[in-house]
Design an enzyme around this catalytic site. Structure first.
Site, PDB file in Angstrom:
ATOM      1  CB  SER A 172      -8.970  -0.439   3.855  1.00  0.00           C
ATOM      2  OG  SER A 172      -9.669  -1.552   3.352  1.00  0.00           O
ATOM      3  CD  GLU A 187      -5.241   0.758   2.748  1.00  0.00           C
ATOM      4  OE1 GLU A 187      -5.943   0.633   1.732  1.00  0.00           O
ATOM      5  OE2 GLU A 187      -4.984  -0.198   3.514  1.00  0.00           O
ATOM      6  NE  ARG A 221      -3.755  -2.268  -0.074  1.00  0.00           N
ATOM      7  CZ  ARG A 221      -3.477  -3.404  -0.708  1.00  0.00           C
ATOM      8  NH1 ARG A 221      -2.348  -3.530  -1.409  1.00  0.00           N
ATOM      9  NH2 ARG A 221      -4.320  -4.412  -0.691  1.00  0.00           N
TER      10      ARG A 221
END
Length: 309
Positions: free
Chosen positions: A228, A298, A179
């Site tokens: 998320s 995130e 990520r």
């Protein structure tokens, strides 16, 4: 709450600019959380040449941030100083196939790119079908789902640096990790070439249906959410840690931890950016106290708090 209006000076310095330049433009409608203050300047370039021209003429001391689709983003309540750039589908939204290569503009929706590949009987990109973002954001954060991520399919990406110079980055130069891309944060990605794999339509459709079914069953996709919230720690699931810390359904102001999926924060209707960020930090603290694991955001958080602009 507003910033000094610098758009007249910018327009005077850029007589050949073709894109749209707006001062103190609200950003909340452009994010999935629907919260946050204004951008001091919001620029929507007409195309790549217009973007390069703008950056080459923009004073170096003015900060620049590319917004993407706004799906994985919190804009703080005081707004964003400097320039926010939003790439439009008209100028940056192409998605087409040549052989086994998918050409995608940074504003192309991940889902549309997966569909374009599928129509050409190219597999390997089905994971994009379940990601609520654009290709530009996928490049910036190595977006992924269902065991696949952008680094698995990227051939190369085009970007503009802060001076307005066009550059090409191959997969290795993107420095992908979980990520994250290690590429210069100041770069503004404008397009990518992605590698597909020939597959039967039935095989591709089955995978895409699986991705969609998982999203609908497990994620609050009809809520005001940013996707998320935290990265999964190595070998663990963020949602399990959040649940174990007793945070399912936790509320602060108008923000709530989703009952459906603990790694999603939602705006129940009247949340501020501060509510959402404070809730996230509260979750992080409770998880750290319960399990010793320090969750990493995130979702990207930008701008200044209310009263600081």
């Amino acid at each position: 709450m507003s910033f000094p209006d610098i758009t007249p000076d910018l327009k005077a310095a850029m007589p050949e600019l073709r894109g749209r330049l707006l001062g103190n433009e609200p950003l909340a409608p452009l994010t999935w959380f629907r919260v946050g203050g204004p951008a001091q300047v919001l620029f929507t370039p007409a195309d790549e040449d217009d973007l390069g021209y703008f950056l080459s003429r923009l004073p170096a001391e003015i900060p620049v941030m590319c917004l993407g689709l706004g799906s994985n983003l919190i804009v703080r309540d005081g707004g964003l100083p400097g320039v926010a750039i939003r790439l439009s589908p008209r100028g940056f939204g192409e998605h087409r196939v040549e052989g086994e290569v998918v050409h995608a503009g940074a504003a192309a929706l991940d889902k549309r790119v997966a569909e374009t590949a599928a129509a050409a009987q190219l597999g390997g990109l089905e994971f994009y079908y379940g990601i609520p973002g654009s290709i530009g954001g996928a490049l910036r954060m190595n977006a992924g789902a269902n065991g696949r991520e952008t680094k698995d399919v990227l051939i190369d990406a085009t970007a503009y640096d802060r001076s307005g110079t066009r550059k090409l980055f191959d997969n290795a130069a993107m420095q992908f990790s979980y990520r994250h891309s290690g590429a210069d944060p100041a770069l503004i990605f404008t397009s990518a070439r992605l590698r597909g794999t020939p597959a039967t339509p039935d095989h591709i459709r089955a995978k895409m249906n699986e991705v969609q079914a998982h999203r609908e069953l497990a994620q609050p996709i009809r809520e005001k959410t940013g996707g998320s919230t935290f990265k999964n720690p190595p070998g663990q699931s963020a949602w399990r840690l959040i649940d174990a810390a007793g945070c399912r359904g936790l509320k602060i102001g108008g923000a709530q931890v989703s009952e459906m999926h603990c790694n999603f924060l939602i705006n129940t209707g009247e949340a501020t950016a501060a509510d959402i960020e404070t809730l996230g930090e509260t979750v992080r603290a409770r998880v750290k106290a319960q399990s010793g694991v320090e969750l990493q955001w995130e979702i990207k958080r930008i701008g200044v708090a209310a009263g600081q602009s």
